[in-house]
Design an enzyme around this catalytic site. Sequence first.
Site, PDB file in Angstrom:
ATOM      1  CB  CYS A 131       3.886  -4.064  16.180  1.00 25.32           C
ATOM      2  SG  CYS A 131       5.807  -3.648  16.185  1.00 25.32           S
ATOM      3  CB  CYS A 178       2.031   7.181   4.071  1.00 24.70           C
ATOM      4  SG  CYS A 178       2.710   5.731   5.351  1.00 24.70           S
ATOM      5  CB  CYS A 188       6.054  -6.154   8.840  1.00 27.37           C
ATOM      6  SG  CYS A 188       7.402  -5.322   9.931  1.00 27.37           S
ATOM      7  CD  GLU A 227      -2.610  -1.042   2.898  1.00 26.68           C
ATOM      8  OE1 GLU A 227      -3.306  -1.737   3.119  1.00 26.68           O
ATOM      9  OE2 GLU A 227      -1.976  -0.215   3.768  1.00 26.68           O
ATOM     10  CB  CYS A 257       1.132  -3.490  13.283  1.00 28.63           C
ATOM     11  SG  CYS A 257       1.384  -3.407  11.548  1.00 28.63           S
ATOM     12  CB  CYS A 282      -0.103   0.508   8.665  1.00 27.47           C
ATOM     13  SG  CYS A 282       1.207  -0.632   8.167  1.00 27.47           S
TER      14      CYS A 282
HETATM   15 FE1  SF4 Z   1       6.111  -3.814  11.247  1.00 26.42          FE
HETATM   16 FE2  SF4 Z   1       3.708  -3.030  11.895  1.00 26.42          FE
HETATM   17 FE3  SF4 Z   1       5.559  -3.232  13.730  1.00 26.42          FE
HETATM   18 FE4  SF4 Z   1       5.633  -1.448  11.672  1.00 26.42          FE
HETATM   19  S1  SF4 Z   1       4.077  -1.598  13.297  1.00 26.42           S
HETATM   20  S2  SF4 Z   1       7.303  -2.512  12.419  1.00 26.42           S
HETATM   21  S3  SF4 Z   1       4.753  -2.550   9.976  1.00 26.42           S
HETATM   22  S4  SF4 Z   1       4.411  -4.802  12.647  1.00 26.42           S
END
Ligand code: SF4
Length: 360
Positions: A135, A124, A131, A111, A138, A349
């Site tokens: 986290c 952005c 990823c 994206e 997320c 995100c």
């Molecule tokens: Fe990865 Fe999401 Fe953590 Fe950013 S917030 S580092 S995209 S898991």
Amino acid sequence: MVLKKRLLGKNLEELKQIALSLGMPAFAGRQLAEWLYQKKVKSFDDMTNISKVGREKLSRQYEVGRVEFSDCQKSVDGTRKYLFPVACTHKKGLNAVESETEGNLECSSIEAVMIPDDGRRTLCVSSQAGCKMGCKFCMTGRQGFHGQLSAGDIINQFLSVEESDELTNTVFMGMGEPLDNYENVKRAIEILTASWGFAWSPKRITLSTIGVMPELKRYLEETRCHLAVSMHNPFPEERLALMPVQKVHPIQNVVALLRQYDFSGQRRVSFEYTMFDGVNDDKMHADAIRRLVDGLDCRFNLIRFHKIPDFPYGTSQEVKMEMFQDRLSRAGITTTIRASRGEDIFAACGMLAGKHKEEA
Ligand code: SF4
């Protein structure tokens, strides 16, 4: 069938080498850079100051490498979320050339989000498909890791959104941890800031990270762009519960590194702090932040949390966010509450890519 290599994402030196290898003059390398990054053409036929023979030779082995977006969602507030197909490698630390030629590519979607604000148009951008960092809050982290973007994949986001000619700023804050794909992100920054590229000032660029070392130190040494660090909690155990990275790269170490650099001039460091109701929005958190960053020239952005499925926490109440902002501001830390954008189009995100993955 000959697999053609992509020109997008190559720097001036590489373009010169390509020109020479095809029997063209070295200055054709600069002409190529200008056609790719300034005149933004999609085909060799449009490169009218390059000889017809040269264009034919180029098109036998290379392609420009532009990729159109596959979906675009438009918010009532003007925010636009674009989806791009990508084929990317799993290997970390490949440079732009290696990642273009690397086998074992996986197809995925990424994206890019264009956010209009008072005459600014901020893009952005994503740096990875998915990823690895996990986290808990997320959506991208939930989808796992699908591959590294090449510098060409990153630059294509700038060139292929409808507002390409109006962009004023960028944040590396989309899908992925940019410092986990540092070589390609650095190459993209080189193309954005070079006179033969987009010729942007580094002040227009901000990289957002959860604090990955030693690449964070390299970024601070090798670029002059701004930095945003995702803190989300000043207490080690509480941060660890939200962000596994805390175990390997504690926020205390990140702040200690930042103290070695000067952020009082052109370059800024800010901390991102997503506010979870009853989790990290107490005054003891604000006081711990004050102690942690005491003496560091920095700002804080407080962020409302976009609720995601199967995550127990909601966003902090408005009044608590204001009290938190007030407490930090009174401690001398410039603190803003970031306006929510694009909530009606899944602005969190990874939401759009996740939705398409499910549909597929
Ligand atoms: Fe990865 Fe999401 Fe953590 Fe950013 S917030 S580092 S995209 S898991």
